[in-house]
Enzyme design. Sequence first.
Site, PDB file in Angstrom:
ATOM      1  N   HIS A 142       1.175   3.738  13.617  1.00  0.00           N
ATOM      2  CA  HIS A 142       0.013   4.385  14.232  1.00  0.00           C
ATOM      3  C   HIS A 142       0.005   4.257  15.750  1.00  0.00           C
ATOM      4  O   HIS A 142      -0.842   4.870  16.415  1.00  0.00           O
ATOM      5  CB  HIS A 142      -1.288   3.767  13.704  1.00  0.00           C
ATOM      6  CG  HIS A 142      -1.578   4.071  12.267  1.00  0.00           C
ATOM      7  ND1 HIS A 142      -1.553   5.350  11.762  1.00  0.00           N
ATOM      8  CD2 HIS A 142      -1.918   3.260  11.223  1.00  0.00           C
ATOM      9  CE1 HIS A 142      -1.850   5.315  10.474  1.00  0.00           C
ATOM     10  NE2 HIS A 142      -2.068   4.065  10.125  1.00  0.00           N
ATOM     11  N   ASP A 179       3.948   5.625   3.934  1.00  0.00           N
ATOM     12  CA  ASP A 179       2.663   4.933   4.020  1.00  0.00           C
ATOM     13  C   ASP A 179       1.562   5.937   3.686  1.00  0.00           C
ATOM     14  O   ASP A 179       1.667   7.119   4.009  1.00  0.00           O
ATOM     15  CB  ASP A 179       2.484   4.400   5.448  1.00  0.00           C
ATOM     16  CG  ASP A 179       1.257   3.510   5.604  1.00  0.00           C
ATOM     17  OD1 ASP A 179       1.431   2.289   5.719  1.00  0.00           O
ATOM     18  OD2 ASP A 179       0.129   4.043   5.645  1.00  0.00           O
ATOM     19  N   HIS A 181      -1.249   6.410   4.937  1.00  0.00           N
ATOM     20  CA  HIS A 181      -1.931   6.921   6.117  1.00  0.00           C
ATOM     21  C   HIS A 181      -0.945   7.690   6.999  1.00  0.00           C
ATOM     22  O   HIS A 181       0.222   7.319   7.100  1.00  0.00           O
ATOM     23  CB  HIS A 181      -2.563   5.773   6.907  1.00  0.00           C
ATOM     24  CG  HIS A 181      -3.491   4.932   6.081  1.00  0.00           C
ATOM     25  ND1 HIS A 181      -3.172   3.645   5.695  1.00  0.00           N
ATOM     26  CD2 HIS A 181      -4.697   5.209   5.540  1.00  0.00           C
ATOM     27  CE1 HIS A 181      -4.157   3.157   4.952  1.00  0.00           C
ATOM     28  NE2 HIS A 181      -5.082   4.085   4.843  1.00  0.00           N
ATOM     29  N   ASP A 267       0.602   1.191   0.544  1.00  0.00           N
ATOM     30  CA  ASP A 267      -0.826   1.427   0.332  1.00  0.00           C
ATOM     31  C   ASP A 267      -1.129   2.689  -0.458  1.00  0.00           C
ATOM     32  O   ASP A 267      -2.299   3.027  -0.646  1.00  0.00           O
ATOM     33  CB  ASP A 267      -1.585   1.424   1.667  1.00  0.00           C
ATOM     34  CG  ASP A 267      -0.797   2.009   2.812  1.00  0.00           C
ATOM     35  OD1 ASP A 267       0.237   2.646   2.559  1.00  0.00           O
ATOM     36  OD2 ASP A 267      -1.210   1.824   3.967  1.00  0.00           O
TER      37      ASP A 267
END
Length: 368
Positions: A142, A179, A181, A267
């Site tokens: 991120h 991931d 996200h 996740d």
Amino acid sequence: MTTGFFWDESCFWHAGGNYAFTMPIGGLVQPLAAGGLPENPETKRRLKNLMDVTGLTSQLASQSAPPAAYEDLARVHPKSYLDEFKRLSDAGGGELGRRTPFAAGGYEIAALSAGLALAAVDKVASGALSNAYALSRPPGHHCLPDFPNGFCLLANIAIAIEAAQSKGLAKRVVVLDWDVHHGNGTEGIYYDRDDVLAISLHQEGNYPLDTGALTDRGTGVGEGFNINLPMYAGSGHTAYLHAMDRVVIRAIEAFKPDMIIVACGFDASMVDPLARMQATAETFAEMTRKIKATAERLCDGKLVLVHEGGYSEFYVPFCGHATIAALAGLENVAPDPMQIGFDIRQPSAAFDAFLRQSIDDMAIQLEV
């Protein structure tokens, strides 16, 4: 074949929030907790412990690595950002962006986390290892050049790529981010470049809320070299494998990379507290097998997985163990506890068909 495993106990000492407490943190004082943040050391420490108990660690080239040097970090992050990060770290901790608190020594630990990824990529790209897994913490996907967010303080994978390219070890690199996200940091860094193909599989409308659209394809010479697959909540094993076959592998084959790097978050699992997906440990293992076979066909097997998110202390160790065993071509001797005596609620046949069709529709729009 030798699979590297890069880890360091110091990375588990990154304090993601309790810098504000009155207790002394840093140096030889190990953080007591994560300060209330879901990104905590136990998911990674328990993965390493499970690997030790089963004997998987002993079958890998397990090692640490030096922290990434300032010059390595500066290929991605501006001096102003690095200097402010170091200043706050030396002063006892602070926060530079959104959801990225750190305690004293946070700069050094983040540089070490990036160093694990850098060393893994360097040794695989140079042929010293067949492939590798870097248990990096804090994560990195991120982090933008001058703005950290989502628990990420340095762009670990981008730092590793830039170091490898600077040495002439790799020219064309794929970053596959599974991931849950969106990998907004990686996207932002490479959005206008055509030498890195960034592919992100993520839950639609999760974090960050304003990035990860199917239509975000890159700009300038980078147009077409950014692929987002925003997947519906509830996507599970068959949907993820269909996305790999229908979009990911085809796009990688067309790109013809020198190496592949996976931003490996766990996740998307069925029990993760920050997502609503239905992937299992076997999902991650099978995706690893698929991408490993792709790397063997296209780039002499040069494949590195770098740890990102995953917030279930119970389940991440089993997802990670299955993944690393698959990467090394070994039998997974840590049976998935969610497959033993539990009623696993996978999508119905109708919903699964809907999910697969949604991926097909996105593939058509992406012209993959």
